[in-house]
Structure formats: structure tokens, C-alpha cells
Motif scaffolding. Structure first.
Motif, PDB file in Angstrom:
ATOM      1  N   LEU A  81     -25.150 -19.484  22.158  1.00  0.00           N
ATOM      2  CA  LEU A  81     -23.744 -19.558  21.926  1.00  0.00           C
ATOM      3  C   LEU A  81     -23.350 -18.185  20.925  1.00  0.00           C
ATOM      4  CD1 LEU A  81     -24.175 -23.103  20.059  1.00  0.00           C
ATOM      5  CD2 LEU A  81     -22.982 -22.416  22.195  1.00  0.00           C
ATOM      6  N   ARG A  82     -21.858 -17.879  20.931  1.00  0.00           N
ATOM      7  CA  ARG A  82     -21.427 -16.698  20.269  1.00  0.00           C
ATOM      8  C   ARG A  82     -20.477 -17.252  19.406  1.00  0.00           C
ATOM      9  NH1 ARG A  82     -21.303 -11.015  23.758  1.00  0.00           N
ATOM     10  NH2 ARG A  82     -23.421 -11.264  24.817  1.00  0.00           N
ATOM     11  N   TYR A  83     -20.233 -16.537  18.196  1.00  0.00           N
ATOM     12  CA  TYR A  83     -19.269 -17.034  17.333  1.00  0.00           C
ATOM     13  C   TYR A  83     -18.743 -15.419  16.607  1.00  0.00           C
ATOM     14  CZ  TYR A  83     -23.749 -16.252  15.190  1.00  0.00           C
ATOM     15  OH  TYR A  83     -25.239 -15.542  14.739  1.00  0.00           O
ATOM     16  N   ARG A  84     -17.591 -15.842  16.195  1.00  0.00           N
ATOM     17  CA  ARG A  84     -16.891 -14.533  15.641  1.00  0.00           C
ATOM     18  C   ARG A  84     -16.293 -14.573  14.378  1.00  0.00           C
ATOM     19  NH1 ARG A  84     -15.979 -11.386  20.147  1.00  0.00           N
ATOM     20  NH2 ARG A  84     -16.114 -12.360  22.198  1.00  0.00           N
ATOM     21  N   PRO A  96     -21.003  -9.351   9.511  1.00  0.00           N
ATOM     22  CA  PRO A  96     -20.722  -8.466  10.900  1.00  0.00           C
ATOM     23  C   PRO A  96     -19.868  -9.524  11.602  1.00  0.00           C
ATOM     24  CG  PRO A  96     -22.962  -9.268  10.267  1.00  0.00           C
ATOM     25  CD  PRO A  96     -22.309  -9.860   9.264  1.00  0.00           C
ATOM     26  N   PRO A  97     -19.001  -8.812  12.359  1.00  0.00           N
ATOM     27  CA  PRO A  97     -17.931  -9.274  13.152  1.00  0.00           C
ATOM     28  C   PRO A  97     -18.209 -10.407  14.150  1.00  0.00           C
ATOM     29  CG  PRO A  97     -18.462  -7.272  13.788  1.00  0.00           C
ATOM     30  CD  PRO A  97     -19.142  -7.414  12.731  1.00  0.00           C
ATOM     31  N   VAL A  98     -19.329 -10.026  14.904  1.00  0.00           N
ATOM     32  CA  VAL A  98     -19.823 -11.114  16.133  1.00  0.00           C
ATOM     33  C   VAL A  98     -21.194 -11.529  15.858  1.00  0.00           C
ATOM     34  CG1 VAL A  98     -20.006 -11.286  18.407  1.00  0.00           C
ATOM     35  CG2 VAL A  98     -17.910  -9.949  17.508  1.00  0.00           C
ATOM     36  N   PRO A 114     -34.090  -1.144  22.714  1.00  0.00           N
ATOM     37  CA  PRO A 114     -33.422  -0.994  21.327  1.00  0.00           C
ATOM     38  C   PRO A 114     -33.113  -2.451  21.304  1.00  0.00           C
ATOM     39  CG  PRO A 114     -31.896  -0.212  23.022  1.00  0.00           C
ATOM     40  CD  PRO A 114     -33.358  -0.082  23.644  1.00  0.00           C
ATOM     41  N   ARG A 115     -32.993  -2.775  19.741  1.00  0.00           N
ATOM     42  CA  ARG A 115     -32.592  -4.084  19.447  1.00  0.00           C
ATOM     43  C   ARG A 115     -31.371  -4.534  19.755  1.00  0.00           C
ATOM     44  NH1 ARG A 115     -35.566  -7.062  15.981  1.00  0.00           N
ATOM     45  NH2 ARG A 115     -33.650  -8.045  15.107  1.00  0.00           N
ATOM     46  N   PRO A 116     -31.028  -5.680  20.228  1.00  0.00           N
ATOM     47  CA  PRO A 116     -29.635  -6.140  20.475  1.00  0.00           C
ATOM     48  C   PRO A 116     -28.654  -6.116  19.517  1.00  0.00           C
ATOM     49  CG  PRO A 116     -31.094  -7.914  21.150  1.00  0.00           C
ATOM     50  CD  PRO A 116     -31.834  -7.034  20.332  1.00  0.00           C
ATOM     51  N   SER A 117     -27.368  -5.295  19.901  1.00  0.00           N
ATOM     52  CA  SER A 117     -26.540  -5.193  18.706  1.00  0.00           C
ATOM     53  C   SER A 117     -25.693  -6.407  18.157  1.00  0.00           C
ATOM     54  CB  SER A 117     -25.226  -4.485  19.327  1.00  0.00           C
ATOM     55  OG  SER A 117     -24.624  -5.181  20.491  1.00  0.00           O
ATOM     56  N   LEU A 118     -25.909  -7.443  18.746  1.00  0.00           N
ATOM     57  CA  LEU A 118     -25.451  -8.653  18.087  1.00  0.00           C
ATOM     58  C   LEU A 118     -26.645  -9.414  17.181  1.00  0.00           C
ATOM     59  CD1 LEU A 118     -23.143 -10.224  20.998  1.00  0.00           C
ATOM     60  CD2 LEU A 118     -22.593  -8.732  19.153  1.00  0.00           C
ATOM     61  N   PRO A 119     -26.564  -9.625  15.947  1.00  0.00           N
ATOM     62  CA  PRO A 119     -27.390 -10.382  15.216  1.00  0.00           C
ATOM     63  C   PRO A 119     -27.581 -11.726  15.611  1.00  0.00           C
ATOM     64  CG  PRO A 119     -25.388 -10.131  13.793  1.00  0.00           C
ATOM     65  CD  PRO A 119     -25.299  -9.519  15.331  1.00  0.00           C
ATOM     66  N   ALA A 276     -17.645 -16.380   4.536  1.00  0.00           N
ATOM     67  CA  ALA A 276     -17.373 -15.955   5.792  1.00  0.00           C
ATOM     68  C   ALA A 276     -16.929 -17.234   6.848  1.00  0.00           C
ATOM     69  CB  ALA A 276     -18.355 -15.188   6.296  1.00  0.00           C
ATOM     70  N   LEU A 277     -15.659 -17.017   7.349  1.00  0.00           N
ATOM     71  CA  LEU A 277     -15.407 -18.064   8.359  1.00  0.00           C
ATOM     72  C   LEU A 277     -15.581 -17.718   9.740  1.00  0.00           C
ATOM     73  CD1 LEU A 277     -14.049 -20.746   9.066  1.00  0.00           C
ATOM     74  CD2 LEU A 277     -11.758 -19.280   9.004  1.00  0.00           C
ATOM     75  N   VAL A 278     -16.614 -18.412  10.379  1.00  0.00           N
ATOM     76  CA  VAL A 278     -16.821 -17.833  12.014  1.00  0.00           C
ATOM     77  C   VAL A 278     -16.409 -19.200  12.716  1.00  0.00           C
ATOM     78  CG1 VAL A 278     -18.764 -16.624  11.395  1.00  0.00           C
ATOM     79  CG2 VAL A 278     -19.252 -18.637  11.838  1.00  0.00           C
ATOM     80  N   THR A 279     -15.987 -18.800  13.906  1.00  0.00           N
ATOM     81  CA  THR A 279     -15.887 -19.774  14.959  1.00  0.00           C
ATOM     82  C   THR A 279     -16.668 -19.751  16.147  1.00  0.00           C
ATOM     83  OG1 THR A 279     -13.517 -20.139  14.051  1.00  0.00           O
ATOM     84  CG2 THR A 279     -13.955 -21.053  16.225  1.00  0.00           C
ATOM     85  N   ILE A 280     -17.173 -20.698  16.564  1.00  0.00           N
ATOM     86  CA  ILE A 280     -18.000 -20.665  17.750  1.00  0.00           C
ATOM     87  C   ILE A 280     -17.137 -20.554  18.834  1.00  0.00           C
ATOM     88  CG2 ILE A 280     -19.687 -22.026  19.452  1.00  0.00           C
ATOM     89  CD1 ILE A 280     -20.671 -23.335  16.844  1.00  0.00           C
ATOM     90  N   ASP A 281     -17.384 -19.428  19.853  1.00  0.00           N
ATOM     91  CA  ASP A 281     -16.819 -19.355  21.053  1.00  0.00           C
ATOM     92  C   ASP A 281     -16.864 -20.370  22.044  1.00  0.00           C
ATOM     93  OD1 ASP A 281     -15.667 -16.919  20.207  1.00  0.00           O
ATOM     94  OD2 ASP A 281     -17.055 -15.489  21.022  1.00  0.00           O
ATOM     95  N   PRO A 282     -16.152 -20.549  22.943  1.00  0.00           N
ATOM     96  CA  PRO A 282     -15.946 -21.744  24.086  1.00  0.00           C
ATOM     97  C   PRO A 282     -17.084 -20.961  25.069  1.00  0.00           C
ATOM     98  CG  PRO A 282     -13.879 -21.403  23.723  1.00  0.00           C
ATOM     99  CD  PRO A 282     -14.620 -20.394  22.790  1.00  0.00           C
ATOM    100  N   VAL A 283     -18.265 -21.789  25.751  1.00  0.00           N
ATOM    101  CA  VAL A 283     -19.250 -21.424  26.812  1.00  0.00           C
ATOM    102  C   VAL A 283     -18.574 -20.772  27.809  1.00  0.00           C
ATOM    103  CG1 VAL A 283     -21.194 -21.925  28.190  1.00  0.00           C
ATOM    104  CG2 VAL A 283     -20.835 -23.079  25.945  1.00  0.00           C
TER     105      VAL A 283
END
Length: 655
Positions: A81-84, A96-98, A114-119, A276-283
Motif C-alpha cells: 500500500l502507498r499513502y500520501r 515525508p510526502p509519500v 540504493p535504498r528505495p526513496s519511499l520509506p 501528520a494526516l496521511v491517506t491510503i491510495d487506492p490499489v
């Protein structure tokens, strides 16, 4: 006590002996208080708290790891899952933004990639300052999975001074209760931490609140949309905004989950500050197609038309319908071994798709999961629907509940019905096995009256529901243990005096007061010792639903043994073996049955004939393995809120 029984037997009992006997519990209580004053726990409070937190972290890891396994089922493939980060209404935290669920480097990565940019979610939260995070998403978007991954990730990298994350369902929280009290109650109920230790852990900043389901605190409007007033949710946010870290200079760390539409519906002035408020992106469609393609069993060609449709129209209506992990899991379960997945293309709305999938879900689970007990799909549906009645909203709590505890299900069969059955059955169990022995004693009227009074008192006491009890020897020399012992001892002496003088006037039994007082004293000591030990003093294995019932039964057996020996000795001193058997068995049954959750649970099952299986715990454990329910400490929960809601609205299986 031995001298007292001997004196009564040989007629040398004096009034001064009665005074001495009554003074015995007072002397015992004074001695216990003195011992308690000398007893001190080694180590300072901070060191003890670190030790307790270390033990607690291990128990939380075991319990929440089991919940995650039950959510994922037998398939270990997960959707990343990704979240923003979203614009917070006021005073946002730095984050972080994403981010994404877990760190998954490419399969063919070079040796020093290299390590992925997204944590991942753990690093994302560790990079949030202050450490306050609100996780939002649509229904079934994966908020619980993301929260569990974060919780277990924090425990994996935790040091001794870091807080232990504790997941708390918010559905039953009355926000008039302070957050500190809520956390202490959760630690006590789920992990067996007594109030004093739990309070120390919270005050030392060694507990991180992970509050799940802000949207479940208030009912929706009649049209199904979120209520912008949401009084309980707004009160909870007020409490959280008052929450401070241990030094009192900053906002206290907290993790909160809520559905996106419910959080957005709240007034902008009602939000979690400094978070911090994050929202899970749709798959996305590609990830959904990859997940479904990996679920094929048997003929993979069955899935090709659906997968081609999703690839050809990635932004089409069916791609949007299959954009949540929960629906993808339903689709994979329903069509894993049979059926035509292209049937899904017939559904144009979310409600139609959910009704179709959930209508087939239980049937397919019963077929595809090992079912050696022979549960039929119709039975499973009706039993689970009946259990949802325990989670229905009430005037005091308008939000639907989430936790099904075995020892707390008895109101489902009717409070009056279960209470009356419990009282009558308990009185009968105390009196019927012992009356034959009483009638064969030298003083049948005296022993029959004793047993009748004991049976009546037991029945009246059992009309009130008992509390969970667990044996722990370390509780005996504590203040609460001594208090419980003193009350039980005083009650036994008072019961003996009242019963003795009453029987003396009714049956003209001269020795009745002395015999009853001695029996009451013995009964009080046995019951007091059981009450003093019935509790939990140290963090222990996370209680499962079965252990709550099992330990209540063990507590009753220990008390029955002690009371039986004490009562038997008192009766034998008056009338030999028949008197000893009569009073011993009656006392054992009265104490052994008293306060037992196991007894009330059995009565509940007897009163729930045809509505629930008699081997209810076995069925609920099977439901967890089948993916219908999940364990949550000493309770069960439905695997997903949408499944609970659908079962509530559909009392019978849908054709």
C-alpha cells in the motif's frame, strides 16, 4: 479451630471461647497489615517500569502478530500500500510526502542497490515530528493492516526506553473517561497488567496509544453518510489534543485511524493538532491484476478475461471497484478454486459487488477451509448473525461494538432468563447432592437447615453476573488481596452467627451457634484465601478467550477444595462422617461455583440452544482460522467491519 471443634464435640465450650474465636480474624488481619507494611518491592519506579515494559512488549508482539496473520490468511502475498501526506486542518506535523507499507527492493537488484526513496511505515512514523499520525482511507483500504505493520515494526526496533504501542479499539470509549484511564483499562483487560503497574507505565511515557476506528464512535446519518456533529468523536479528539508527553511540554505521541469521509466531515476546527494526516491510495489496476493472478488455483485461464478487462481499462468502473485490499481478498477467496471471475463485470455499483461477494464468502470459506466439525454455511451465517446482536448499538453507546468476549456474551440469551436459570441451578447443585447425607446424620433438621441456607445464599449471589477471576499467589500479601480476605472472613463469621442463632430458635439446637460460627469461620478463611488470590499481578501471556473461562474454572476448583476440607472438618466434629460429607460437599459446591465465569458461560450456552453451538469456543476458533473472525486479546472480532455490518443486516443467508 481444631480446639473449637473438639470443645463443641465434648461439651466444654465456654462464652470466653466465643470471644476468642471472634477475635481471631481481627488478629489475623492486623498481622497481615504488619507484613504488608514491611513488604517493599526492590528497585526504583523507573527501573521497574522498564522491566514491565520489556515484558509487555513481548506479549504485544505475540498477540498483534497473531492478529496480522489472521488478517493476511494463508497467503503471504501482500499488497504494498502507498499513502500520501495531506494538508492538515491546523498545526500539521512534519512528515515525508509519500510512503509505503513495507520496504521491497526490486527482485533483480544489484548487490549495492540504493535504498528505495519511499520509506516504509515504520521509518515514515519515526520521521514524523512530533510523533502524532492520523491514518485515513476508504472502507477496506487497509488501515488496520497498515497500523499493525507500524505497530509490529516499532516493537522490532524498540529500545528499553521507547514506548510500547498498544492498539485500542475506540468504538466503546466514552470520552468522558480520560485517555490515561482508557489505556490502563486496556492494559489490565488484555495483557493482565494491574492498575498500579499500568498507571506507572503510562505516566513514565512507556505506552504509545494506537487508537483504531475514530469513525466507529458515532452512528451515520439515516442516508448512510457521516454525521458532521459526531459528538463522541469530537470529544475524543478534545481528549487527544489535551494529551501531553511525560514532561508536559509537548504533544503526546499518538497514532489514530479513521475513514477518510468521516474525518473530512468533521469541522476543520475539530482535528488532531500537531499531527501528520496521511491517506491510503487506492490499489492501482496493475497491482490488483498482479495480486489476483497470483491467487489462481487450477485453471488460470478463468481469470484472463477479467485481467484483460482491468488492463484495458485501468481507470474504468471495475478498476475502481477492485481498488481496496478487502475486496481483492474477497474476490480471491470466492473464486480461488471455482467459478467464473468475469461475473464481477456484471456489477456496476459497490453495493451490488459487496452483496454478491459477501453472499458467497461464507459458503466458499466452509468449502475451501478444513471443516472437520461439519459446520454448514447456513449454520455459520445464522450463528455469526446472532453474535452481532451483542455488538448492536445501545442508548448508552450509539456506536456498534467490536469485541466478543466469551465471558460477556450471556446477555444474548436474555438477562433475566440467564440470571434466574443460574440462580436456580446453583441452588440445586448445592442442595440436591448433599441432602441425602444430611438426612442420615444424627441431627437431620439442623444439617438440612444449614444446607438450605447455604443453597439459598448461593442462588441469590449467582443471580448477579460474576467478574473474570484468575489465580495468582502474589496477590495474597497485597493491600487489595488483604482487603478481599478480610471481607470474606468477616462475611463468613457473620453468616455463621446469623445462621446459628436462627437455627437454634427454629430447631432448638443448643450447639447450633457454636457449630455454625466455626463452620462460617472455616468457610470465610477458605473463600477469603480464594478471593485474595483471584487476580493478576504481573504482565503475563496475553489472555485468550479460552483462558479467561479456563482460569475462572481453576479458581473455583481451588476454592472448592479448601472450602470442602474446612466445611467437612466442621461437620465431622459434630456428627462424624455423614455430617462431614454433608457440610463438606455443600461448602465445596458453594465456593467452587461462586464467582465463576465458567459457570455463567455454561448456563448461557444452555439457554442459547439452537441459536448457538454448545461448543461455542471451538466454533469461534475455527472461524478465526477460516478468516471470518480474528483474536483480539481476550476477545474475538470480525475480520472486517464490512463483514460485521453485512451479517447484522442479513439474518439469513442470501441466495
Amino acid at each position: 479451630m481444631t480446639y473449637t471443634l473438639w470443645s463443641i464435640r465434648h461439651g466444654t465450650w465456654k462464652a470466653t471461647d466465643l470471644v476468642t474465636l471472634i477475635g481471631l480474624p481481627i488478629s489475623a488481619g492486623s498481622l497481615a497489615v504488619a507484613i504488608l507494611a514491611l513488604r517493599k518491592e526492590a528497585g526504583n519506579e523507573a527501573d521497574l517500569a522498564i522491566s514491565w515494559a520489556r515484558t509487555l512488549a513481548r506479549k504485544v508482539t505475540e498477540g498483534e502478530g497473531l492478529v496480522r496473520s489472521q488478517l493476511l490468511g494463508k497467503d503471504f502475498q501482500r499488497i504494498n500500500l502507498r499513502y500520501r501526506l495531506q494538508a492538515a486542518p491546523a498545526r500539521p506535523a512534519k512528515a515525508p510526502p509519500v510512503g509505503r507499507l513495507f520496504d521491497a527492493p526490486p527482485a533483480a537488484a544489484p548487490r549495492r542497490a540504493p535504498r528505495p526513496s519511499l520509506p516504509d511505515i515504520t521509518n515514515y512514523y519515526c520521521g514524523t515530528k512530533p510523533a502524532r499520525l492520523v491514518i485515513t482511507g476508504a472502507a477496506g483500504a487497509g488501515k488496520t493492516v497498515l497500523t499493525l505493520e507500524l505497530l509490529l515494526g516499532l516493537l522490532k526496533v524498540r529500545s528499553d526506553t521507547d514506548p510500547v504501542p498498544i492498539r485500542v479499539p475506540l468504538a466503546q470509549w466514552d470520552a468522558r473517561m480520560p485517555l490515561r484511564t482508557l489505556l490502563i483499562k486496556r492494559l489490565d483487560d488484555t495483557y493482565g497488567c494491574p492498575a498500579a503497574q499500568a498507571g506507572t507505565l503510562v505516566d513514565q511515557g512507556l505506552v504509545l496509544p494506537v487508537l483504531d476506528g475514530l469513525d466507529e464512535m458515532d452512528p451515520t446519518l439515516p442516508d448512510g453518510t457521516p454525521d458532521p456533529e459526531a459528538p463522541r468523536a469530537r470529544a475524543a479528539l478534545d481528549r487527544l489534543n489535551e494529551y501531553r508527553d511525560p514532561d508536559g511540554l509537548g504533544a503526546g505521541p499518538v497514532i489514530l485511524t479513521c475513514r477518510t469521509d468521516h474525518y473530512v466531515a468533521l469541522p476543520r476546527t475539530e482535528a488532531l493538532l500537531d499531527a501528520a494526516l496521511v491517506t491510503i491510495d487506492p490499489v492501482d489496476t496493475g497491482a490488483a491484476a498482479t495480486y489476483l493472478a497470483a491467487q489462481t488455483v487450477g485453471d488460470p485461464q478463468r481469470w484472463q478475461p477479467l485481467l484483460r478487462q482491468l488492463s484495458a481499462h485501468p481507470t474504468g468502473p471495475h478498476g475502481e471497484l477492485l481498488a481496496t485490499p478487502w475486496r481483492l481478498c474477497l474476490v480471491a477467496t470466492v473464486y480461488r478454486r471455482a467459478g467464473d471471475p468475469t461475473d464481477l463485470l456484471r456489477h456496476a455499483t459497490q453495493a451490488d459487488l459487496d452483496s454478491d461477494l459477501l453472499g458467497r464468502y461464507i459458503t466458499d470459506v466452509a468449502k475451501n477451509i478444513e471443516n472437520r466439525h461439519g459446520y454448514a454455511p447456513g449454520q455459520i451465517h445464522r450463528w455469526l448473525h446472532h453474535l452481532t446482536s451483542r455488538l448492536a448499538p445501545t442508548p448508552d453507546n450509539p456506536a456498534a461494538g467490536t469485541d466478543l468476549a466469551l465471558h460477556d456474551l450471556w446477555p444474548l440469551a436474555g438477562r433475566v432468563r440467564v440470571g434466574a436459570t443460574d440462580a436456580l441451578l446453583s441452588a440445586a447443585l448445592v442442595s440436591l447432592p448433599t441432602l441425602p447425607f444430611a438426612l442420615h446424620t444424627g441431627e437431620p433438621a439442623l444439617f438440612t437447615a444449614l444446607i438450605a441456607v447455604l443453597a439459598l445464599g448461593t442462588g441469590l449471589a449467582h443471580a448477579v453476573p460474576p467478574l473474570p477471576r484468575r489465580l495468582h499467589l502474589g496477590r495474597l500479601p497485597t493491600a487489595r488481596g488483604l482487603q478481599d480476605f478480610a471481607f470474606s472472613l468477616a462475611g463468613g463469621v457473620l453468616f455463621g452467627l446469623l445462621a446459628g442463632f436462627g437455627i437454634k430458635h427454629m430447631f432448638h439446637a443448643t450447639s447450633a451457634p457454636e457449630v455454625c460460627l466455626t463452620a462460617g469461620l472455616a468457610f470465610g478463611i477458605a473463600r477469603g484465601a480464594m478471593d485474595a488470590m483471584a487476580g493478576e499481578m504481573e504482565p503475563r501471556e496475553a489472555a485468550t478467550p479460552r483462558t479467561v473461562i479456563g482460569e475462572a474454572a481453576a479458581c473455583g476448583l481451588v476454592g472448592a477444595l479448601a472450602a470442602g476440607l474446612a466445611g467437612g472438618a466442621a461437620g465431622a466434629s459434630l456428627d462424624g462422617l455423614p455430617g462431614g460429607l454433608a457440610t463438606g460437599i455443600a461448602a465445596a459446591l458453594a465456593v467452587g461455583l461462586g464467582g465463576s465465569q465458567a459457570r455463567r458461560y455454561v448456563v448461557f450456552l444452555m439457554c442459547s440452544h439452537r441459536r448457538l453451538p454448545f461448543r461455542l469456543a471451538r466454533f469461534l476458533d475455527w472461524s478465526c482460522k477460516a478468516g471470518l473472525l480474528r483474536h483480539s486479546g481476550p476477545s474475538y472480532q470480525f475480520r472486517h467491519r464490512e463483514l460485521q455490518r453485512w451479517l447484522t443486516e442479513n439474518p439469513t443467508p442470501v441466495p
